[in-house]
Design a protein around this motif. Structure first.
Motif, PDB file in Angstrom:
ATOM      1  N   ILE A  82      -8.987  10.100   0.320  1.00 15.95           N
ATOM      2  CA  ILE A  82      -8.017   9.219  -0.338  1.00 15.95           C
ATOM      3  C   ILE A  82      -6.763  10.007  -0.714  1.00 15.95           C
ATOM      4  CG2 ILE A  82      -7.558   7.955  -2.491  1.00 15.95           C
ATOM      5  CD1 ILE A  82     -10.517   7.022  -2.339  1.00 15.95           C
ATOM      6  N   THR A  83      -6.953  11.140  -1.343  1.00 13.32           N
ATOM      7  CA  THR A  83      -5.827  11.926  -1.826  1.00 13.32           C
ATOM      8  C   THR A  83      -4.972  12.461  -0.686  1.00 13.32           C
ATOM      9  OG1 THR A  83      -7.075  12.504  -3.805  1.00 13.32           O
ATOM     10  CG2 THR A  83      -5.173  13.886  -3.268  1.00 13.32           C
ATOM     11  N   VAL A  84      -5.607  12.998   0.346  1.00 17.55           N
ATOM     12  CA  VAL A  84      -4.848  13.549   1.471  1.00 17.55           C
ATOM     13  C   VAL A  84      -4.088  12.447   2.201  1.00 17.55           C
ATOM     14  CG1 VAL A  84      -5.073  14.696   3.709  1.00 17.55           C
ATOM     15  CG2 VAL A  84      -6.307  15.576   1.744  1.00 17.55           C
ATOM     16  N   PHE A  85      -4.712  11.289   2.381  1.00 12.03           N
ATOM     17  CA  PHE A  85      -4.012  10.183   3.045  1.00 12.03           C
ATOM     18  C   PHE A  85      -2.875   9.663   2.171  1.00 12.03           C
ATOM     19  CE2 PHE A  85      -3.290   5.711   4.006  1.00 12.03           C
ATOM     20  CZ  PHE A  85      -2.925   5.811   5.341  1.00 12.03           C
ATOM     21  N   ALA A  86      -3.149   9.441   0.894  1.00 13.43           N
ATOM     22  CA  ALA A  86      -2.136   8.872  -0.003  1.00 13.43           C
ATOM     23  C   ALA A  86      -0.933   9.790  -0.162  1.00 13.43           C
ATOM     24  CB  ALA A  86      -2.753   8.578  -1.365  1.00 13.43           C
ATOM     25  N   LEU A  87      -1.157  11.090  -0.229  1.00 15.05           N
ATOM     26  CA  LEU A  87      -0.056  12.019  -0.460  1.00 15.05           C
ATOM     27  C   LEU A  87       0.608  12.505   0.820  1.00 15.05           C
ATOM     28  CD1 LEU A  87      -1.529  14.204  -3.343  1.00 15.05           C
ATOM     29  CD2 LEU A  87       0.014  12.236  -3.524  1.00 15.05           C
ATOM     30  N   ASN A  88      -0.163  12.680   1.886  1.00 15.38           N
ATOM     31  CA  ASN A  88       0.373  13.283   3.112  1.00 15.38           C
ATOM     32  C   ASN A  88       0.349  12.373   4.329  1.00 15.38           C
ATOM     33  OD1 ASN A  88       0.674  15.662   1.629  1.00 15.38           O
ATOM     34  ND2 ASN A  88      -1.352  16.381   2.194  1.00 15.38           N
ATOM     35  N   GLY A  89      -0.383  11.266   4.271  1.00 22.32           N
ATOM     36  CA  GLY A  89      -0.471  10.364   5.414  1.00 22.32           C
ATOM     37  C   GLY A  89      -1.455  10.814   6.478  1.00 22.32           C
ATOM     38  N   THR A  90      -2.292  11.785   6.169  1.00 21.11           N
ATOM     39  CA  THR A  90      -3.248  12.320   7.134  1.00 21.11           C
ATOM     40  C   THR A  90      -4.557  11.537   7.072  1.00 21.11           C
ATOM     41  OG1 THR A  90      -2.297  14.520   6.831  1.00 21.11           O
ATOM     42  CG2 THR A  90      -4.462  14.410   7.883  1.00 21.11           C
ATOM     43  N   GLU A  91      -4.961  10.997   8.214  1.00 24.54           N
ATOM     44  CA  GLU A  91      -6.208  10.238   8.298  1.00 24.54           C
ATOM     45  C   GLU A  91      -7.413  11.186   8.224  1.00 24.54           C
ATOM     46  OE1 GLU A  91      -6.764   6.955   8.638  1.00 24.54           O
ATOM     47  OE2 GLU A  91      -4.735   6.235   9.028  1.00 24.54           O
ATOM     48  N   PRO A  92      -8.483  10.776   7.554  1.00 23.55           N
ATOM     49  CA  PRO A  92      -9.687  11.605   7.536  1.00 23.55           C
ATOM     50  C   PRO A  92     -10.322  11.637   8.925  1.00 23.55           C
ATOM     51  CG  PRO A  92     -10.126   9.501   6.500  1.00 23.55           C
ATOM     52  CD  PRO A  92      -8.659   9.540   6.801  1.00 23.55           C
ATOM     53  N   GLU A  93     -10.883  12.776   9.287  1.00 18.05           N
ATOM     54  CA  GLU A  93     -11.459  12.920  10.616  1.00 18.05           C
ATOM     55  C   GLU A  93     -12.953  12.628  10.646  1.00 18.05           C
ATOM     56  OE1 GLU A  93     -10.441  16.555  12.520  1.00 18.05           O
ATOM     57  OE2 GLU A  93      -8.313  16.343  12.062  1.00 18.05           O
ATOM     58  N   LYS A  94     -13.670  13.093   9.667  1.00 17.83           N
ATOM     59  CA  LYS A  94     -15.121  12.929   9.671  1.00 17.83           C
ATOM     60  C   LYS A  94     -15.572  12.299   8.369  1.00 17.83           C
ATOM     61  CE  LYS A  94     -15.847  16.977  12.567  1.00 17.83           C
ATOM     62  NZ  LYS A  94     -16.472  18.303  12.677  1.00 17.83           N
ATOM     63  N   LEU A  95     -16.100  11.100   8.464  1.00 22.55           N
ATOM     64  CA  LEU A  95     -16.643  10.415   7.299  1.00 22.55           C
ATOM     65  C   LEU A  95     -18.052   9.931   7.628  1.00 22.55           C
ATOM     66  CD1 LEU A  95     -13.611   8.189   6.233  1.00 22.55           C
ATOM     67  CD2 LEU A  95     -14.310  10.360   5.218  1.00 22.55           C
ATOM     68  N   THR A  96     -18.931   9.980   6.647  1.00 28.44           N
ATOM     69  CA  THR A  96     -20.271   9.426   6.829  1.00 28.44           C
ATOM     70  C   THR A  96     -20.153   7.905   6.813  1.00 28.44           C
ATOM     71  OG1 THR A  96     -20.756   9.307   4.463  1.00 28.44           O
ATOM     72  CG2 THR A  96     -21.294  11.389   5.587  1.00 28.44           C
ATOM     73  N   SER A  97     -21.224   7.230   7.153  1.00 30.18           N
ATOM     74  CA  SER A  97     -21.182   5.768   7.155  1.00 30.18           C
ATOM     75  C   SER A  97     -20.923   5.224   5.753  1.00 30.18           C
ATOM     76  CB  SER A  97     -22.467   5.181   7.749  1.00 30.18           C
ATOM     77  OG  SER A  97     -23.590   5.626   7.019  1.00 30.18           O
ATOM     78  N   SER A  98     -21.464   5.866   4.748  1.00 32.62           N
ATOM     79  CA  SER A  98     -21.225   5.452   3.361  1.00 32.62           C
ATOM     80  C   SER A  98     -19.752   5.609   2.998  1.00 32.62           C
ATOM     81  CB  SER A  98     -22.095   6.281   2.419  1.00 32.62           C
ATOM     82  OG  SER A  98     -21.813   5.980   1.079  1.00 32.62           O
ATOM     83  N   GLN A  99     -19.172   6.720   3.384  1.00 28.16           N
ATOM     84  CA  GLN A  99     -17.756   6.963   3.103  1.00 28.16           C
ATOM     85  C   GLN A  99     -16.877   5.992   3.881  1.00 28.16           C
ATOM     86  OE1 GLN A  99     -17.513  11.026   4.309  1.00 28.16           O
ATOM     87  NE2 GLN A  99     -18.792  11.740   2.630  1.00 28.16           N
ATOM     88  N   LYS A 100     -17.215   5.737   5.137  1.00 25.46           N
ATOM     89  CA  LYS A 100     -16.437   4.798   5.954  1.00 25.46           C
ATOM     90  C   LYS A 100     -16.456   3.405   5.370  1.00 25.46           C
ATOM     91  CE  LYS A 100     -16.865   7.047  10.422  1.00 25.46           C
ATOM     92  NZ  LYS A 100     -17.421   6.965  11.775  1.00 25.46           N
ATOM     93  N   ALA A 101     -17.600   3.011   4.800  1.00 27.99           N
ATOM     94  CA  ALA A 101     -17.711   1.671   4.211  1.00 27.99           C
ATOM     95  C   ALA A 101     -16.666   1.473   3.117  1.00 27.99           C
ATOM     96  CB  ALA A 101     -19.122   1.445   3.660  1.00 27.99           C
ATOM     97  N   SER A 102     -16.438   2.495   2.327  1.00 23.07           N
ATOM     98  CA  SER A 102     -15.400   2.404   1.294  1.00 23.07           C
ATOM     99  C   SER A 102     -14.016   2.594   1.887  1.00 23.07           C
ATOM    100  CB  SER A 102     -15.637   3.467   0.210  1.00 23.07           C
ATOM    101  OG  SER A 102     -16.771   3.156  -0.546  1.00 23.07           O
ATOM    102  N   TRP A 103     -13.896   3.515   2.823  1.00 28.70           N
ATOM    103  CA  TRP A 103     -12.589   3.834   3.403  1.00 28.70           C
ATOM    104  C   TRP A 103     -11.936   2.622   4.057  1.00 28.70           C
ATOM    105  CZ3 TRP A 103      -8.822   6.928   2.748  1.00 28.70           C
ATOM    106  CH2 TRP A 103      -7.835   7.073   3.713  1.00 28.70           C
TER     107      TRP A 103
END
Length: 75
Positions: A32-53
């Motif tokens: 969340i922080t890296v995307f919100a501040l820098n615009g960088t998409e996360p590369e590796k998220l677990t299924s639980s993390q993706k559900a929120s993302w």
């Protein structure tokens, strides 16, 4: 897109993340922080993390767009 100095963190983000284990919480907070501040998409998220993302990302993207438009002078 340009770097930002801050962003809004919504209660709904917290309520979603609070349901995760500590390891997943840390990863999604960083995503969340890296995307919100820098615009960088996360590369590796677990299924639980993706559900929120997938629910959080559009809110953050809208905030980034509003900030970028505001730098252009508004109307």
């Amino acid at each position: 897109m340009d770097e930002r100095d801050g962003y809004y963190f919504h209660r709904s983000f917290w309520e979603s993340i609070e349901l995760m284990n500590a390891k997943d919480q840390l990863a999604i907070f960083k995503a969340i922080t890296v995307f919100a501040l820098n615009g960088t998409e996360p590369e590796k998220l677990t299924s639980s993390q993706k559900a929120s993302w997938v629910l959080i990302r559009p809110v953050l993207a809208k905030g980034r767009n509003k900030a970028a438009n505001g730098k252009k002078g508004g109307s």
